[in-house]
Design an enzyme around this catalytic site. Structure first.
Site, PDB file in Angstrom:
ATOM      1  N   ASP A 177      40.372  30.485  40.389  1.00 14.88           N
ATOM      2  CA  ASP A 177      41.604  31.296  40.348  1.00 14.88           C
ATOM      3  C   ASP A 177      42.707  31.305  41.694  1.00 14.88           C
ATOM      4  O   ASP A 177      43.707  31.105  41.167  1.00 14.88           O
ATOM      5  CB  ASP A 177      41.859  32.610  39.954  1.00 14.88           C
ATOM      6  CG  ASP A 177      41.284  33.424  40.803  1.00 14.88           C
ATOM      7  OD1 ASP A 177      40.137  33.408  40.989  1.00 14.88           O
ATOM      8  OD2 ASP A 177      41.263  34.705  40.605  1.00 14.88           O
ATOM      9  N   HIS A 178      41.909  30.245  42.768  1.00 17.43           N
ATOM     10  CA  HIS A 178      42.268  30.387  44.260  1.00 17.43           C
ATOM     11  C   HIS A 178      42.113  29.032  45.009  1.00 17.43           C
ATOM     12  O   HIS A 178      42.890  28.691  45.622  1.00 17.43           O
ATOM     13  CB  HIS A 178      41.883  31.377  45.715  1.00 17.43           C
ATOM     14  CG  HIS A 178      41.650  32.646  44.862  1.00 17.43           C
ATOM     15  ND1 HIS A 178      42.845  33.625  45.438  1.00 17.43           N
ATOM     16  CD2 HIS A 178      41.235  34.031  44.321  1.00 17.43           C
ATOM     17  CE1 HIS A 178      43.284  35.455  44.964  1.00 17.43           C
ATOM     18  NE2 HIS A 178      42.086  34.961  44.222  1.00 17.43           N
ATOM     19  N   HIS A 225      34.448  40.134  49.779  1.00 14.87           N
ATOM     20  CA  HIS A 225      34.150  39.477  48.054  1.00 14.87           C
ATOM     21  C   HIS A 225      32.309  38.978  48.014  1.00 14.87           C
ATOM     22  O   HIS A 225      31.440  39.033  48.837  1.00 14.87           O
ATOM     23  CB  HIS A 225      34.973  38.908  47.921  1.00 14.87           C
ATOM     24  CG  HIS A 225      35.478  38.643  46.777  1.00 14.87           C
ATOM     25  ND1 HIS A 225      35.801  39.243  45.762  1.00 14.87           N
ATOM     26  CD2 HIS A 225      35.887  37.561  45.642  1.00 14.87           C
ATOM     27  CE1 HIS A 225      36.003  39.375  44.917  1.00 14.87           C
ATOM     28  NE2 HIS A 225      36.016  37.461  44.662  1.00 14.87           N
TER      29      HIS A 225
END
Lengths: 301, 301
Positions: free
Chosen positions: A64-65, A140
């Site tokens: 999603d990045h 993360h």
């Protein structure tokens, strides 16, 4: 500085929400930050001039990045781009893109430069005469960096009336803008403060997504004008936030408060929440100046 | 058979047009054909049940046919898919997808099977009791296959009135559906034609994109019900079509005529043309039954 949110929702692109991507304009430079699937469509919808993007900063290699990057790189090729393109991101990003180009038997018409990152310390990744960009190491599930964009202090502005009054020749102007004083032919000393105005204070923007609550970033982002901090969840899902190494709105606000930033923009919302105003409400219990990112929204910094 | 066009424009996804992807429903099976960027968003917009897609056929590894695949594979994972997923496509597709999963430190929650193709001869790639899928070797700038989907001839339908009239027991029904005759206890012979109706004629669909004009495919697609044939250009750009190994609307129609197909669907239009009805007009000078694909359009076959 002007920030345009192309997408700010977590996980998957949907009919009305887009994964992470932002365009930051600083002194006529366009920086693209993250590039989720279909970012190129969002660039078109927001009427952003593709050709002006020369630098792309990718935080981490979750889809999603980054899944829109190969499409954008390919489209630049179809648009006959000639300017160099610089891509900053985690080690592996070069292989990710070049493998796909190789498999489609194509190569770019322009210079494509990868700047692969693997340090866990903040480092300068871009610098020119007006802007400096540093990494913000985040925590993360995989190696991730935020990015800190800082304008440099500009030149002082000439005081046009003083120039006229003292009949100063143009050949001295650059020295005066650089801070020099002047002694006129008759020996009169004139201090620089009488010849110039102070430059516009430089602005700063910190992009921090994706990350678990992490106080290590506070020193790096101290006093910035605007902090974008992910808030995938609300406090009601704090356990899930910890488990998936994301932050809650409250945690983002807590970082903003401790770093003494001027304003906080929240984003990277989980699509489980139908009403994003809850994120603002929750964050404002900790920090007063909270804004909500949304796809297509523009912020002046 | 029902065909839904998710995207049918060449080169890049834009605000109102999408790159190639189609969903073909055959006897309650959903086959996805090609997967350009943001196909998953098109699946949502067209309200197609993600979880029912178990087989994805990729024609070639140009971005406008495959850059949405990694996003879809990842989203299946986020949706906690458990069914196996089979991907058919050119050699290299496995590395393309698995590298990206590895870089994001993720793996699928479901069985992910790649069927890599490299033959230049037509081959059967999928077969079950109701459907058979074969490759159609195409000629493009890189290794490319179209796909031919054929229903198998179904069972004969029982004639309910005859069953009642001759008081035939249910244990004989399957044999009768398989074509067997019957001899009653009193020795009376009853031919199968009196006991059954013919099965519904099986349908066939040929997907041919991307390709230069190529008569080699004609034998393979002879007499199919519906042919989707790319027509990136009009005849006015025939030189460009040849150079980029694409077809014109007229060439697509010529293939349809020579293969004696029942209907032709055109697609893969270059976005240089503002009015796609010109493609239909041009093709109809050669072949009468021409339909235009468009994003979101559904065709009954």
């Amino acid at each position: 500085m002007e920030l345009t949110i192309l997408g700010c929702y977590a996980a998957t692109p949907r009919t009305f929400t887009n994964p992470t991507s932002q365009v930051l304009e600083i002194k006529n430079r366009l920086f693209l930050i993250d590039c989720g699937e279909a970012t190129q469509v969002q660039l078109r919808k927001n009427k952003i001039k593709f050709s002006k993007i020369n630098h792309i900063f990718i935080s981490h290699l979750h889809g999603d990045h980054v899944y829109g990057l190969i499409g954008l790189v390919s489209t630049f090729m179809l648009l006959n781009r000639t300017n160099d393109l610089h891509i900053y991101g985690p080690k592996g990003i070069k292989e990710m893109i070049t493998l796909q180009l190789r498999l489609s038997n194509s190569w770019t018409s322009y210079g494509l430069y990868f700047h692969e990152l693997e340090s866990n310390e903040s480092e300068i990744v871009f610098e020119d005469e007006k802007v400096i960009v540093k990494t913000i190491p985040l925590k993360h599930r995989i190696y991730t960096n935020g990015y800190l964009f800082r304008e440099k202090i500009g030149e002082k502005k000439l005081n046009a009336e003083a120039m006229k009054h003292y009949q100063i020749q143009t050949c001295y102007f650059q020295n005066i803008k650089n801070g020099k004083d002047i002694t006129l032919d008759d020996g009169t000393f004139i201090g620089n403060d009488k010849l110039t105005f102070e430059p516009i204070p430089p602005k700063s923007y910190a992009f921090c997504s994706d990350t678990v609550y992490n106080e290590n970033m506070i020193d790096l982002i101290k006093d910035v004008d605007t902090l974008y901090h992910e808030s995938t969840f609300l406090e009601s899902e704090a356990t899930l936030a910890g488990k998936t190494m994301h932050s809650t709105a409250k945690e983002a606000a807590s970082i903003a408060l401790k770093a003494n930033v001027k304003q906080l923009i929240l984003g990277h919302y989980s699509t489980r929440y139908e009403n994003i105003s809850l994120f603002k409400e929750e964050a404002e219990t900790i920090f007063p100046n909270v804004l909500l990112a949304d796809d297509g929204k523009t912020f002046e910094i």
